[in-house]
Design an enzyme around this catalytic site. Structure first.
Site, PDB file in Angstrom:
ATOM      1  N   ASP A  24      -7.844   8.280  12.925  1.00 48.72           N
ATOM      2  CA  ASP A  24      -8.897   9.187  13.052  1.00 48.72           C
ATOM      3  C   ASP A  24      -9.188   9.863  14.547  1.00 48.72           C
ATOM      4  O   ASP A  24      -9.450  10.954  14.871  1.00 48.72           O
ATOM      5  CB  ASP A  24     -10.341   8.664  12.583  1.00 48.72           C
ATOM      6  N   CYS A  59      -7.570   0.650   9.387  1.00 51.08           N
ATOM      7  CA  CYS A  59      -8.481   1.668   9.783  1.00 51.08           C
ATOM      8  C   CYS A  59      -9.161   2.564   8.839  1.00 51.08           C
ATOM      9  O   CYS A  59      -9.170   2.082   7.577  1.00 51.08           O
ATOM     10  CB  CYS A  59      -7.527   2.571  10.752  1.00 51.08           C
ATOM     11  N   ASP A  60      -9.917   3.371   9.322  1.00 51.71           N
ATOM     12  CA  ASP A  60     -11.068   3.958   8.794  1.00 51.71           C
ATOM     13  C   ASP A  60     -10.925   4.166   7.292  1.00 51.71           C
ATOM     14  O   ASP A  60     -11.825   3.781   6.341  1.00 51.71           O
ATOM     15  CB  ASP A  60     -11.102   5.216   9.224  1.00 51.71           C
ATOM     16  N   LYS A  61     -10.005   5.101   6.852  1.00 50.66           N
ATOM     17  CA  LYS A  61      -9.968   5.581   5.485  1.00 50.66           C
ATOM     18  C   LYS A  61      -9.087   4.749   4.409  1.00 50.66           C
ATOM     19  O   LYS A  61      -8.938   4.852   3.378  1.00 50.66           O
ATOM     20  CB  LYS A  61      -9.627   7.034   5.256  1.00 50.66           C
ATOM     21  N   GLU A  89     -14.845  14.883  11.320  1.00 51.04           N
ATOM     22  CA  GLU A  89     -15.740  14.012  12.158  1.00 51.04           C
ATOM     23  C   GLU A  89     -16.097  14.781  13.307  1.00 51.04           C
ATOM     24  O   GLU A  89     -15.194  15.746  13.824  1.00 51.04           O
ATOM     25  CB  GLU A  89     -15.101  12.888  12.508  1.00 51.04           C
ATOM     26  N   SER A 136     -17.879  10.427  13.657  1.00 47.32           N
ATOM     27  CA  SER A 136     -17.121   9.151  13.600  1.00 47.32           C
ATOM     28  C   SER A 136     -18.312   7.969  13.863  1.00 47.32           C
ATOM     29  O   SER A 136     -19.170   8.073  14.252  1.00 47.32           O
ATOM     30  CB  SER A 136     -16.423   9.152  15.249  1.00 47.32           C
TER      31      SER A 136
END
Length: 563
Positions: free
Chosen positions: A78, A119-121, A442, A468
């Site tokens: 991201d 990480c994020d997703k 984001e 974020s």
């Protein structure tokens, strides 16, 4: 076992032939087939070391009688995707991760899964796949990055984003920023604060889908490899017990997850991912319930970006288990829920303890009496919006300001950089929702720039997009319904008065009903609705995503195809 479908009987001789082409022995063919989902990529710091983690997982599987099969899926950084068209793809990649795992697990009739995100997703995408497939599964992530050091202080990626704002405001020069950028991210691992990746990895522990330590053991510690090996070993125990994700992640489990979310002060993105995970398990999700949990769950940790304390400090203080134990002792979570450890949450936590009460505060001395997140409702967000109240100076903050309206992130970011935004403004960024973006970008660039300019308490930012985990200040996201679906955020004009009341959980457009109805009629009469997108973003995957994606209030999950 599922894998007997492809390896047992006369008719499966061709299948066995192909499996033996992989170098497998008859002994290996006789064992359960365990999928090891490695999201390694050379593009993402949080994933660059996952080959080593994966090898440890496979060793644990072999040690406990399984045959591991490694396969890959995608991962988007991201931070690198931020601030350009790449961010349209970040949230949308979550569904690709889930779908890819489904395809591989079903196509090859795997018996169980070890999921390796960072990480994020990728974390929620893998959890969604686990719930959808409902075969024994366990998660082990790559772990958090260690913080950098600059000018005697700990620094993270959010420090760099805010540094950009300091340069634009004339507070610092580019040479200073160049030195900072070289020191902020010193190791592999997911970015070093309680940003989205680490939030989700910590919540994976709270949901019972990972072993203790998953959310906090730093990426560079050998302890992470030990955890990976134990995870590989434990998936075989889950297989033998036939303990599946839907046995572990229940309505009560998700409520536990929300409580930990509030106590830790996690990213607002968790409010997108938890309902999407619930959706895959056919579990009802009520966004309003988040406030019920937040009202009675004190925030007992305050990590970056809400402070300078990095994620690694939480590990040294006792980790997620210590936080869970505090909540359990206070009666704020259900200890009867199951975990991948093969025991209940209460049993798993019996030896957990807080080592540092400055990092994990007692219930009697929290950082704030309410949890880290707040859902706002009102005429601008009848389906809800979210703010990280734990990153504000006061959880009873009231702000009233004048709207500065932008159709998309790019013109808003330019206005902020050009010093066109002043104290008392409410920056409205619309047509950035799940459908309107598409992909719900984001807004870390705008929020971090405002923070770097020292305006994060004097300027509000309101969007149908998202933020974020590194964002802080008066940043309100997920406004639903979004502009592309005709939500009232689409009716706003420059100068409109907007009132934000954090204590009461309200987000209001101060307007007469007559004026609102006139705006509604004007909007309906527009032959072409505002659209800042390049036509090519409507083609390919994003076009399909925009067609199927639901509201942020439903986790931006895809609509199911009706029979």
């Amino acid at each position: 076992m599922n894998s007997n479908t492809i390896k047992t009987g006369i008719d499966r001789a061709p299948h066995r032939s192909l499996l033996k082409a992989l170098g497998l022995t008859d002994r290996e063919l006789s064992k359960p087939f365990i999928g090891v989902v490695n999201s390694f990529t050379e593009l993402v710091p949080g994933h660059m070391h996952l080959r080593q983690v994966t090898e440890a997982v496979k060793a644990g599987i072999r040690e406990n009688g399984g045959t591991p099969f490694e396969f890959s899926t995608i991962a988007v950084c991201d931070g690198i995707a931020m601030g350009h068209e790449g961010m349209h793809y970040s949230l949308a990649s979550r569904e690709i991760v889930a779908d890819a795992i489904e395809v591989m697990a079903k196509g090859h009739q795997l018996d169980a899964l070890v999921l390796i995100p960072s990480c994020d997703k990728v974390v929620p995408g893998m959890l969604m796949a686990a719930m959808r497939l409902n075969i024994p599964a366990i998660v082990v992530s790559g772990g958090p990055m260690l913080p950098g050091r600059f000018e005697g202080n700990p620094v993270t990626l959010s420090t760099v984003f805010e540094g950009v704002g300091q340069v634009h405001a004339g507070k610092k020069d580019e040479a200073w920023l160049h030195e900072l950028e070289a020191k902020a991210c010193p190791t592999c691992g997911s970015c070093a604060g309680m940003f989205t990746a680490n939030s989700m990895n910590c919540l994976t522990e709270a949901l019972g889908m990972a072993l203790p330590g998953n959310g906090t053991i730093p990426a560079v510690y050998s302890e992470r490899l030990v955890l990976a090996k134990e995870t590989g070993y434990q998936v075989m125990e889950l297989y033998r017990q036939d303990l599946k994700p839907r046995d572990i992640v229940t309505q009560s489990t998700l409520k536990n997850g929300v409580a930990v979310d509030m106590a830790l002060g996690c990213s607002t993105n968790t409010i997108l991912h938890l309902p999407a995970i619930a959706n895959e398990g056919d579990i009802d999700w009520d966004l309003g319930k988040v406030n019920e949990v937040s009202e009675k769950t004190p925030q007992i940790c305050k990590l970056a970006p809400a402070s300078e304390t990095p994620l690694a400090a939480l590990h040294e203080a006792g980790g997620v288990s210590a936080v869970l134990k505090q909540l359990l002792d206070a009666g704020l979570i259900d200890g009867s829920t199951m975990t991948v450890s093969g025991v209940t949450m209460a049993e798993r936590l019996k030896d957990a303890k807080v080592v540092d009460t400055e990092i994990i505060r007692p219930q009697s001395n929290p950082f704030s009496q309410r949890g880290g997140l707040r859902i706002l409702f009102g005429n601008l967000a009848p389906e809800g919006a979210v703010i990280k109240q734990g990153a504000l100076s006061s959880q009873d903050f009231v702000f009233e300001g004048s709207a500065k309206v932008f159709n998309g992130e790019v013109p808003a970011a330019e206005a902020i950089r050009n010093l066109e935004i002043k104290a008392g403004d409410v920056v409205v960024i619309r047509y950035e929702g799940p459908k309107g973006g598409p992909g719900m970008r984001e807004m870390l660039g705008p929020t971090a720039t405002l923070a770097g300019m020292g305006l994060d308490s004097d300027v509000a930012l309101l969007t149908d997009g998202r933020f974020s985990g590194a964002s802080r200040g008066l940043s309100i996201g997920h406004v639903s319904p979004e502009a592309a679906l005709g939500g009232d955020i689409a009716l706003l004009k420059d100068g409109d008065k907007i009132r934000i009341d954090i204590g009461k959980g309200r987000l209001e457009w101060i307007v007469s009903e007559e004026e609102r109805e006139q705006r509604r009629q004007e909007f309906a009469a527009m032959a072409v609705k505002p659209d800042h997108l390049k036509p090519e973003l409507r083609q390919g995957y994003l076009g399909r995503y925009a067609y199927f994606v639901q509201s942020a209030s439903k986790g931006a999950a895809l609509r199911r195809v009706k029979e």
